[in-house]
Design an enzyme around this catalytic site. Structure first.
Site, short mmCIF file in Angstrom:
data_model
loop_
_atom_site.label_atom_id
_atom_site.label_comp_id
_atom_site.label_asym_id
_atom_site.label_seq_id
_atom_site.Cartn_x
_atom_site.Cartn_y
_atom_site.Cartn_z
N ARG A 86 0.85 -1.20 0.00
CA ARG A 86 0.00 0.00 0.00
C ARG A 86 0.88 1.25 0.00
O ARG A 86 2.11 1.16 0.13
CB ARG A 86 -0.95 0.01 1.21
CG ARG A 86 -0.25 -0.04 2.55
CD ARG A 86 -1.24 -0.32 3.69
NE ARG A 86 -0.54 -0.63 4.92
CZ ARG A 86 -0.32 0.24 5.90
NH1 ARG A 86 -0.77 1.49 5.80
NH2 ARG A 86 0.33 -0.12 6.99
N VAL A 126 10.23 -6.65 8.38
CA VAL A 126 11.64 -6.33 8.09
C VAL A 126 12.48 -6.12 9.34
O VAL A 126 13.71 -6.12 9.27
CB VAL A 126 11.79 -5.09 7.15
CG1 VAL A 126 11.21 -5.37 5.78
CG2 VAL A 126 11.20 -3.85 7.79
N ASN A 130 11.54 0.39 1.32
CA ASN A 130 10.47 1.38 1.44
C ASN A 130 9.68 1.25 2.75
O ASN A 130 9.20 2.25 3.28
CB ASN A 130 9.51 1.22 0.25
CG ASN A 130 8.16 1.86 0.51
OD1 ASN A 130 8.00 3.08 0.40
ND2 ASN A 130 7.17 1.05 0.88
N TYR A 155 11.35 9.05 14.64
CA TYR A 155 11.21 8.93 13.18
C TYR A 155 12.33 9.71 12.49
O TYR A 155 12.99 9.22 11.57
CB TYR A 155 9.83 9.44 12.75
CG TYR A 155 9.55 9.31 11.27
CD1 TYR A 155 9.12 8.10 10.73
CD2 TYR A 155 9.71 10.41 10.41
CE1 TYR A 155 8.87 7.97 9.37
CE2 TYR A 155 9.44 10.29 9.05
CZ TYR A 155 9.01 9.07 8.53
OH TYR A 155 8.76 8.96 7.18
N LYS A 195 15.38 8.26 10.04
CA LYS A 195 15.59 8.67 8.65
C LYS A 195 16.97 9.33 8.47
O LYS A 195 17.57 9.24 7.40
CB LYS A 195 14.46 9.60 8.19
CG LYS A 195 13.11 8.88 8.08
CD LYS A 195 13.14 7.72 7.08
CE LYS A 195 11.79 7.06 6.90
NZ LYS A 195 11.81 5.97 5.90
P1 NDP Z 1 2.15 3.60 4.79
O1 NDP Z 1 1.90 3.61 6.25
O2 NDP Z 1 1.07 4.00 3.87
O3 NDP Z 1 2.69 2.14 4.34
C1 NDP Z 1 3.74 1.55 5.04
C2 NDP Z 1 4.13 0.26 4.37
O4 NDP Z 1 5.23 -0.30 5.12
C3 NDP Z 1 3.02 -0.78 4.38
O5 NDP Z 1 3.07 -1.52 3.19
C4 NDP Z 1 3.38 -1.66 5.57
O6 NDP Z 1 2.95 -2.99 5.45
C5 NDP Z 1 4.89 -1.62 5.51
N1 NDP Z 1 5.48 -1.96 6.80
C6 NDP Z 1 5.37 -1.29 7.96
N2 NDP Z 1 6.04 -1.91 8.93
C7 NDP Z 1 6.60 -3.00 8.36
C8 NDP Z 1 7.41 -4.05 8.84
N3 NDP Z 1 7.79 -4.12 10.12
N4 NDP Z 1 7.81 -5.00 7.97
C9 NDP Z 1 7.42 -4.96 6.67
N5 NDP Z 1 6.64 -4.00 6.17
C10 NDP Z 1 6.24 -3.04 7.01
O7 NDP Z 1 3.43 4.52 4.59
P2 NDP Z 1 3.95 5.32 3.30
O8 NDP Z 1 3.63 4.58 2.08
O9 NDP Z 1 3.55 6.72 3.45
O10 NDP Z 1 5.52 5.27 3.60
C11 NDP Z 1 6.42 4.45 2.86
C12 NDP Z 1 7.84 4.92 3.19
O11 NDP Z 1 7.97 6.28 2.78
C13 NDP Z 1 8.20 4.88 4.66
O12 NDP Z 1 9.54 4.50 4.81
C14 NDP Z 1 8.01 6.32 5.09
O13 NDP Z 1 8.79 6.63 6.21
C15 NDP Z 1 8.47 7.05 3.85
N6 NDP Z 1 8.00 8.41 3.74
C16 NDP Z 1 6.66 8.70 3.66
C17 NDP Z 1 6.25 10.00 3.52
C18 NDP Z 1 4.81 10.38 3.38
O14 NDP Z 1 4.53 11.59 3.35
N7 NDP Z 1 3.88 9.45 3.28
C19 NDP Z 1 7.21 11.11 3.48
C20 NDP Z 1 8.58 10.69 3.57
C21 NDP Z 1 8.94 9.40 3.68
P3 NDP Z 1 1.57 -3.52 6.16
O15 NDP Z 1 0.47 -3.05 5.26
O16 NDP Z 1 1.72 -4.98 6.18
O17 NDP Z 1 1.51 -2.87 7.49
#
Ligand code: NDP
Length: 252
Positions: A12, A62, A88, A156, A160
């Protein structure tokens, strides 16, 4: 023969945007997360039918050593090889607590998923690339929070900032094997992670937070990752690519 990319947390949000774009460019796509594998069977079929690639979702936290090892073993068993890793997966703190109140549990949880997990997965994949003479590509999804201090989610920011240094460290180490390592640094991207602060960022963006006055979309990050995996920045490694609508430019 198609190449294979592993995108952590690709079920997602930003990760799903990355998976979609890579599949559209002909990459076999493996993605992982904590949800059950059956939840993504339909999604994998859809990617395969739409783009003519092979796709799989594997359950993997992870932050857990054994699960990372099992993940890579399954990728190699089912796809034969791996040519790209996109770190990611990431989380925000469960509670936005001021750093004078932040708990050690929250610190460990966020650092474990956002920094220790991708660091040691990169180590695993880096060894695989080196041992098999694969000139693969590694991309870390960082954040503007690597340099912008938010005292209500310090853990957080620290995670990062660590990802930023991990990118440089692996870029130095993996250069001898022909493996470039990049950090993509998103700004404010529409996803579940930011849905809880939507009103706050709607207002800030309307007031000029970003030079390009809109939220970023997962597809914006997907395009940037695809560019790196295509090799369009071939004479570059260890670099940060900001994908943030110009947000990081300091203004007076
Ligand atoms: P979301 O919360 O929408 O999605 C997070 C994703 O990471 C999900 O697919 C989730 O899987 C997975 N995940 C979380 N924890 C784990 C784990 N322990 N092991 C495996 N998978 C895991 O976040 P975003 O899409 O917004 O963020 C993606 C990346 O981008 C992150 O690293 C975030 O820090 C970074 N980011 C996001 C920003 C934003 O504005 N959205 C800005 C800057 C950076 P599951 O569905 O199974 O929980």
């Amino acid at each position: 023969m198609s190449k294979t990319a592993l995108v952590t947390g690709g079920g997602r949000g930003i990760g799903a945007g990355i998976v979609e774009k890579l599949a559209a460019e002909g990459w076999n796509a493996v993605f992982c997360g904590r949800k059950e594998e059956s939840a993504f069977a339909e999604r994998c079929r859809e990617l395969e039918t739409t783009y003519g690639v092979k796709a799989a979702y594997y359950c993997c936290d992870v932050s857990v050593h054994e699960e990372r090892g099992k993940l890579l073993a399954r990728v190699l068993e089912n796809f034969g090889s791996l040519e790209a890793l996109v770190n990611n997966a990431g989380v925000a703190p469960l509670v936005r607590a001021d750093i004078l109140e932040m708990t050690e549990e929250s610190f460990d949880r966020v650092l474990g998923i956002n920094l220790r997990g991708p660091f040691f997965l990169t180590q695993l994949v880096g060894r695989y690339f080196a041992e098999n003479k694969i000139a693969g590509t590694i991309v870390n999804i960082g954040s503007v929070s690597a340099t912008v201090a938010s005292i209500s989610r310090g853990e957080y920011c620290i995670s990062k900032a660590g990802v930023a240094m991990a990118t440089k460290l692996f870029a130095v180490k993996m250069a001898e094997f022909g493996v470039p390592v990049y950090e993509i640094r998103p700004g404010v991207i529409s996803s579940d992670m930011t849905s809880v602060v939507k009103a706050k960022y709607d207002k800030l963006i309307a007031e000029g937070l970003t030079l390009q006055p809109r939220w970023g979309e997962p597809a914006d990050i997907g395009r940037a990752v695809a560019m790196l995996l295509r090799g369009d920045l071939a004479y570059s490694t260890g670099q940060v690519i900001n994908v943030d609508g110009g947000m990081e430019i300091g203004r007076l």
